[in-house]
Motif scaffolding. Structure first.
Motif, PDB file in Angstrom:
ATOM      1  N   THR A   1       0.832  -1.200   0.000  1.00  0.00           N
ATOM      2  CA  THR A   1       0.000   0.000   0.000  1.00  0.00           C
ATOM      3  C   THR A   1       0.868   1.252   0.000  1.00  0.00           C
ATOM      4  N   VAL A   2       0.396   2.255  -0.722  1.00  0.00           N
ATOM      5  CA  VAL A   2       1.076   3.545  -0.841  1.00  0.00           C
ATOM      6  C   VAL A   2       0.164   4.611  -0.242  1.00  0.00           C
ATOM      7  N   PRO A   3       0.567   5.286   0.844  1.00  0.00           N
ATOM      8  CA  PRO A   3      -0.292   6.317   1.434  1.00  0.00           C
ATOM      9  C   PRO A   3      -0.399   7.537   0.524  1.00  0.00           C
ATOM     10  N   LEU A   4      -1.627   8.006   0.324  1.00  0.00           N
ATOM     11  CA  LEU A   4      -1.887   9.162  -0.532  1.00  0.00           C
ATOM     12  C   LEU A   4      -2.629  10.224   0.278  1.00  0.00           C
ATOM     13  N   PRO A   5      -2.147  11.465   0.254  1.00  0.00           N
ATOM     14  CA  PRO A   5      -2.750  12.509   1.090  1.00  0.00           C
ATOM     15  C   PRO A   5      -4.109  12.962   0.581  1.00  0.00           C
ATOM     16  N   LEU A   6      -4.836  13.598   1.487  1.00  0.00           N
ATOM     17  CA  LEU A   6      -6.149  14.160   1.187  1.00  0.00           C
ATOM     18  C   LEU A   6      -6.071  15.672   1.181  1.00  0.00           C
ATOM     19  N   ASP A   7      -7.032  16.300   0.513  1.00  0.00           N
ATOM     20  CA  ASP A   7      -7.279  17.722   0.704  1.00  0.00           C
ATOM     21  C   ASP A   7      -8.747  17.889   1.081  1.00  0.00           C
ATOM     22  N   ASP A   8      -9.285  19.085   0.991  1.00  0.00           N
ATOM     23  CA  ASP A   8     -10.661  19.325   1.448  1.00  0.00           C
ATOM     24  C   ASP A   8     -11.717  18.641   0.585  1.00  0.00           C
ATOM     25  N   GLU A   9     -11.344  18.159  -0.605  1.00  0.00           N
ATOM     26  CA  GLU A   9     -12.322  17.559  -1.514  1.00  0.00           C
ATOM     27  C   GLU A   9     -12.205  16.050  -1.629  1.00  0.00           C
ATOM     28  N   GLY A  10     -11.139  15.475  -1.067  1.00  0.00           N
ATOM     29  CA  GLY A  10     -10.934  14.032  -1.184  1.00  0.00           C
ATOM     30  C   GLY A  10      -9.478  13.730  -1.430  1.00  0.00           C
ATOM     31  N   LEU A  11      -9.194  12.629  -2.122  1.00  0.00           N
ATOM     32  CA  LEU A  11      -7.813  12.300  -2.463  1.00  0.00           C
ATOM     33  C   LEU A  11      -7.209  13.430  -3.294  1.00  0.00           C
ATOM     34  N   ALA A  12      -6.000  13.871  -2.924  1.00  0.00           N
ATOM     35  CA  ALA A  12      -5.317  14.910  -3.686  1.00  0.00           C
ATOM     36  C   ALA A  12      -4.876  14.337  -5.030  1.00  0.00           C
ATOM     37  N   LEU A  13      -5.204  15.023  -6.116  1.00  0.00           N
ATOM     38  CA  LEU A  13      -5.001  14.461  -7.448  1.00  0.00           C
ATOM     39  C   LEU A  13      -3.530  14.400  -7.849  1.00  0.00           C
ATOM     40  N   GLY A  14      -2.743  15.416  -7.486  1.00  0.00           N
ATOM     41  CA  GLY A  14      -1.334  15.425  -7.870  1.00  0.00           C
ATOM     42  C   GLY A  14      -0.588  14.206  -7.357  1.00  0.00           C
ATOM     43  N   PRO A  15      -0.590  13.957  -6.047  1.00  0.00           N
ATOM     44  CA  PRO A  15       0.081  12.767  -5.523  1.00  0.00           C
ATOM     45  C   PRO A  15      -0.484  11.462  -6.082  1.00  0.00           C
ATOM     46  N   LEU A  16      -1.782  11.421  -6.369  1.00  0.00           N
ATOM     47  CA  LEU A  16      -2.376  10.211  -6.941  1.00  0.00           C
ATOM     48  C   LEU A  16      -1.765   9.924  -8.306  1.00  0.00           C
ATOM     49  N   HIS A  17      -1.695  10.934  -9.184  1.00  0.00           N
ATOM     50  CA  HIS A  17      -1.117  10.744 -10.512  1.00  0.00           C
ATOM     51  C   HIS A  17       0.372  10.417 -10.422  1.00  0.00           C
ATOM     52  N   ASP A  18       1.068  11.052  -9.491  1.00  0.00           N
ATOM     53  CA  ASP A  18       2.512  10.844  -9.374  1.00  0.00           C
ATOM     54  C   ASP A  18       2.871   9.481  -8.792  1.00  0.00           C
ATOM     55  N   SER A  19       1.924   8.859  -8.084  1.00  0.00           N
ATOM     56  CA  SER A  19       2.226   7.611  -7.370  1.00  0.00           C
ATOM     57  C   SER A  19       2.480   6.432  -8.290  1.00  0.00           C
ATOM     58  N   GLY A  20       1.886   6.450  -9.468  1.00  0.00           N
ATOM     59  CA  GLY A  20       2.024   5.337 -10.397  1.00  0.00           C
ATOM     60  C   GLY A  20       1.122   4.151 -10.105  1.00  0.00           C
ATOM     61  N   VAL A  21       0.258   4.244  -9.082  1.00  0.00           N
ATOM     62  CA  VAL A  21      -0.623   3.119  -8.766  1.00  0.00           C
ATOM     63  C   VAL A  21      -1.742   3.032  -9.790  1.00  0.00           C
ATOM     64  N   ARG A  22      -2.332   1.852  -9.902  1.00  0.00           N
ATOM     65  CA  ARG A  22      -3.482   1.655 -10.783  1.00  0.00           C
ATOM     66  C   ARG A  22      -4.704   1.159 -10.015  1.00  0.00           C
ATOM     67  N   ALA A  23      -4.572   1.084  -8.688  1.00  0.00           N
ATOM     68  CA  ALA A  23      -5.697   0.721  -7.824  1.00  0.00           C
ATOM     69  C   ALA A  23      -5.625   1.609  -6.596  1.00  0.00           C
ATOM     70  N   VAL A  24      -6.786   2.071  -6.150  1.00  0.00           N
ATOM     71  CA  VAL A  24      -6.810   2.949  -4.989  1.00  0.00           C
ATOM     72  C   VAL A  24      -8.033   2.629  -4.139  1.00  0.00           C
ATOM     73  N   VAL A  25      -7.841   2.605  -2.817  1.00  0.00           N
ATOM     74  CA  VAL A  25      -8.910   2.282  -1.866  1.00  0.00           C
ATOM     75  C   VAL A  25      -9.458   3.594  -1.307  1.00  0.00           C
ATOM     76  N   THR A  26     -10.774   3.774  -1.370  1.00  0.00           N
ATOM     77  CA  THR A  26     -11.370   5.051  -0.973  1.00  0.00           C
ATOM     78  C   THR A  26     -12.625   4.846  -0.121  1.00  0.00           C
ATOM     79  N   THR A  27     -12.969   5.897   0.626  1.00  0.00           N
ATOM     80  CA  THR A  27     -14.236   5.961   1.374  1.00  0.00           C
ATOM     81  C   THR A  27     -14.913   7.281   1.006  1.00  0.00           C
ATOM     82  N   PRO A  28     -15.412   7.413  -0.229  1.00  0.00           N
ATOM     83  CA  PRO A  28     -15.835   8.727  -0.735  1.00  0.00           C
ATOM     84  C   PRO A  28     -17.105   9.298  -0.114  1.00  0.00           C
TER      85      PRO A  28
END
Length: 341
Positions: free
Chosen positions: A91-118
């Motif tokens: 698992t790779v920790p990805l930060p949040l902002d006020d709207e949900g998962l932060a998009l920049g770190p998500l794109h930079d992470s290189g992952v193709r699966a992400v676990v969320t509680t939207p």
């Protein structure tokens, strides 16, 4: 149970379909479509022993397809790390902002699966914005990836109608899971998993080889409960009770910890309380609470990071669960906590 046993034919107690009893899958598909706005094909719905098994099955199926890393929300549920690691997925920790998962770190992470509680992020309590939900699905399409949606308390919104599940917007890019742990009891070990068509056969086969299917009697009993409208009635009862308990908690914090702030949407089974700096530092606050026999957890315990800036480290930020306590016990607990610290 007597009623269900009386109506079950003998052969119904043989090894069940690994996806679950057709009767229950049909009832759940109707329920989830109506209440959570999902696209629920009973053929792609599995009955599982809670979200934990759903996560393990998904992780195993994705690992077999070459997925070695999955993004998780930071802060987020600590159990995800171990569940995915058990299937060989880091698992790779990805930060949040006020709207949900932060998009920049998500794109930079290189992952193709992400676990969320939207619907109600755990533990921060935010709801993903419509813009961020759309952007998350755009990301999944762009990387040929998948979003794993844990709808752990999506039915419990108190200030307005609950937002629909993310899966309803793109059922081929979202695997959706939930359970009765927050509405009935976690010890029942009963949940559901909706998977994209391209992943369904792999997950069903793993369910079959894991346990040969969920207990047939438990499934028939829950199907009976859902079909008769009893589960809808239970959800309404829980919503009223949890809303009252949250209101009592907020009022008690205002009374005994003046200047405290409760963040996140009015939903779910827990609240994030930020107390004024005069109650800090946080480690001393937690030690005094523990000495008084009061169990509280810090928000920092749910994160992978170093704890934020200096102001964040001075703050006392608590994750307070209230769903299992009566209003009287909530008031008494907050009053006792205030005396202790």
């Amino acid at each position: 149970q007597r009623s269900v046993l009386a109506e079950l034919p003998h052969e119904a107690l043989g090894y069940p379909d690994p996806r679950g009893l057709p009767r229950l899958r049909t009832a759940l598909a109707e329920l989830l479509t109506r209440r959570r706005g999902v696209v629920a094909d009973p053929e792609r719905l599995l009955v599982v022993s809670g979200v934990a098994q759903a996560s393990a099955l998904l992780a195993s199926a994705l690992h077999a397809r070459g997925v070695r890393t999955a993004g998780v929300e930071d802060p987020g549920s600590p159990q995800h790390d171990d569940l995915y690691a058990s299937a060989g997925v880091r698992t790779v920790p990805l930060p949040l902002d006020d709207e949900g998962l932060a998009l920049g770190p998500l794109h930079d992470s290189g992952v193709r699966a992400v676990v969320t509680t939207p619907a109600h992020q755990f533990p921060t309590g935010i709801a993903y914005s419509a813009r961020r939900r759309a952007a998350l699905l755009d990301w999944a399409r762009s990387v040929d990836g998948i979003v794993l949606e844990d709808d752990y308390d999506g039915d419990f919104r108190y200030d307005r109608a609950p937002v629909g599940a993310l899966q309803g917007l793109d059922p081929e890019r979202v695997a959706y899971t939930g359970s009765v742990s927050k509405s009935l009891a976690p010890g029942l070990r009963l949940g559901w998993l909706l998977v994209p068509e391209w992943l369904a056969d792999d997950v069903v086969e793993r369910k079959r080889t894991t346990d040969l299917g969920h207990p047939a009697l438990d499934q028939a009993l829950f199907a009976h409960f859902v079909e008769r409208g009893e589960y809808d009635r239970q959800l309404r009862l829980c919503q009223r009770a949890y809303r009252e308990r949250r209101d009592v908690l907020v009022a008690a914090l205002e009374e005994h910890f003046p200047g405290s702030r409760v963040s996140g949407i009015a939903a779910g089974l827990h609240a994030i309380a930020t107390l004024p700096e005069r109650y800090g530092p946080e480690k001393h606050f937690l030690a005094r609470a523990a000495d008084a026999g009061i169990a509280v957890r810090a928000l920092a315990e749910y994160g992978h990071g170093a704890g934020g800036d200096e102001a964040a480290r001075r703050a006392v930020r608590l994750v307070l669960g209230y769903a299992h306590l009566t209003p009287g016990r909530i008031r008494a607990a907050v009053e006792s906590l205030a005396r202790a610290v």
